[in-house]
Write a protein that holds these residues in place. Sequence first.
Motif, short mmCIF file in Angstrom:
data_model
loop_
_atom_site.label_atom_id
_atom_site.label_comp_id
_atom_site.label_asym_id
_atom_site.label_seq_id
_atom_site.Cartn_x
_atom_site.Cartn_y
_atom_site.Cartn_z
N GLY A 82 42.79 35.35 46.82
CA GLY A 82 42.70 35.49 45.37
C GLY A 82 41.33 35.99 44.94
O GLY A 82 41.21 36.87 44.08
N LEU A 83 40.29 35.45 45.55
CA LEU A 83 38.92 35.86 45.23
C LEU A 83 38.68 37.30 45.65
O LEU A 83 38.00 38.06 44.95
CB LEU A 83 37.91 34.94 45.92
N ALA A 84 39.22 37.67 46.82
CA ALA A 84 39.07 39.06 47.29
C ALA A 84 39.73 40.02 46.32
O ALA A 84 39.22 41.11 46.06
CB ALA A 84 39.68 39.20 48.69
N LEU A 85 40.86 39.59 45.74
CA LEU A 85 41.53 40.42 44.73
C LEU A 85 40.64 40.60 43.50
O LEU A 85 40.48 41.71 43.00
CB LEU A 85 42.87 39.78 44.35
N VAL A 93 39.16 44.19 42.15
CA VAL A 93 39.42 44.64 40.78
C VAL A 93 38.10 44.79 40.02
O VAL A 93 37.89 45.78 39.32
CB VAL A 93 40.37 43.66 40.06
N SER A 94 37.20 43.81 40.17
CA SER A 94 35.92 43.90 39.46
C SER A 94 35.08 45.07 39.98
O SER A 94 34.37 45.72 39.22
CB SER A 94 35.14 42.59 39.55
N PHE A 95 35.21 45.37 41.27
CA PHE A 95 34.50 46.51 41.85
C PHE A 95 35.00 47.82 41.20
O PHE A 95 34.21 48.69 40.85
CB PHE A 95 34.72 46.55 43.36
N VAL A 96 36.32 47.90 41.01
CA VAL A 96 36.90 49.09 40.38
C VAL A 96 36.37 49.23 38.95
O VAL A 96 36.01 50.33 38.51
CB VAL A 96 38.45 49.02 40.37
N PHE A 97 36.27 48.11 38.23
CA PHE A 97 35.74 48.16 36.88
C PHE A 97 34.30 48.64 36.87
O PHE A 97 33.91 49.45 36.03
CB PHE A 97 35.80 46.77 36.23
N VAL A 98 33.49 48.15 37.80
CA VAL A 98 32.06 48.49 37.82
C VAL A 98 31.84 49.96 38.15
O VAL A 98 30.95 50.61 37.58
CB VAL A 98 31.28 47.58 38.80
N ILE A 99 32.64 50.53 39.06
CA ILE A 99 32.40 51.93 39.44
C ILE A 99 32.98 52.92 38.42
O ILE A 99 32.65 54.09 38.47
CB ILE A 99 32.95 52.26 40.86
N ARG A 100 33.81 52.44 37.49
CA ARG A 100 34.35 53.34 36.45
C ARG A 100 33.35 53.45 35.31
O ARG A 100 33.65 53.17 34.15
CB ARG A 100 35.69 52.81 35.90
N ASP A 101 32.12 53.85 35.63
CA ASP A 101 31.04 53.81 34.65
C ASP A 101 31.20 54.77 33.49
O ASP A 101 30.60 54.60 32.44
CB ASP A 101 29.68 54.04 35.33
N ALA A 145 37.60 38.67 28.58
CA ALA A 145 36.93 39.72 29.36
C ALA A 145 37.91 40.79 29.84
O ALA A 145 37.62 41.99 29.78
CB ALA A 145 36.20 39.10 30.55
N ILE A 146 39.07 40.36 30.32
CA ILE A 146 40.07 41.31 30.82
C ILE A 146 40.62 42.17 29.67
O ILE A 146 40.78 43.38 29.80
CB ILE A 146 41.22 40.58 31.54
N THR A 147 40.88 41.53 28.53
CA THR A 147 41.40 42.26 27.37
C THR A 147 40.40 43.30 26.89
O THR A 147 40.77 44.44 26.59
CB THR A 147 41.75 41.29 26.23
N LEU A 148 39.12 42.93 26.83
CA LEU A 148 38.08 43.88 26.43
C LEU A 148 38.09 45.12 27.32
O LEU A 148 38.13 46.24 26.84
CB LEU A 148 36.70 43.22 26.51
#
Length: 199
Positions: free
Chosen positions: A38-41, A45-53, A97-100
């Motif tokens: 679950g944490l790896a997921l 996902v958070s990594f994808v958010f961070v690189i979509r700068d 946070a996810i909705t934002l």
Amino acid sequence: MKSLNWKGYRIIAWIGQALLTIFVIAAAVQGKWSNALGLALFLVVSFVFVIRDDKLPTLFDFLFVLAALLNATGWVWDLFGMPGPYDEIVHAYTTYAITLALSFLVYGSMLNIFRNHTLLYLVTITSFGIAIGALWEVTEWSAGKILSTKVIESLDDTIIDLVMDTLGAGLAALISLWALRDWTSRNAEANHSQTETYI
């Protein structure tokens, strides 16, 4: 107040990614493989958010990574099962946070249209967040059935979680409206500057 795209947010988000990686390793070392998965997921996902700068304000990256860290902390140290409001706070904040972040990604092509329709935007983003919260509850229920673990304690627990999700979604809509105005203004200025350069 810092800009939506302050570079410090991105740096803090990367530090959060490193901490999240440590949490994944800690869960694996403890033999909590479902938690580690679950944490790896969350990490991916958070990594994808961070690189979509180019698609999201850096503030949203930071807020999403913080949500992942709060969930990770709760899973690794079993804070969700302890007395106190940790579970409710994390539900509200995670939905917020996810909705934002997702609202900007999903509705990105319509942001300029929404800018002139405030009520429509607020209702759309709040509804979007509530739907995310409901899907999360379905996921928790499914995990409890599949993994034969007690994820949801009672119907009351589910209803309280949905109420907190709704509060998080409503707050996200309000903050998103402020961010929308700032973000579309900056993009319009950037496009205008590029047009003048070409002329």
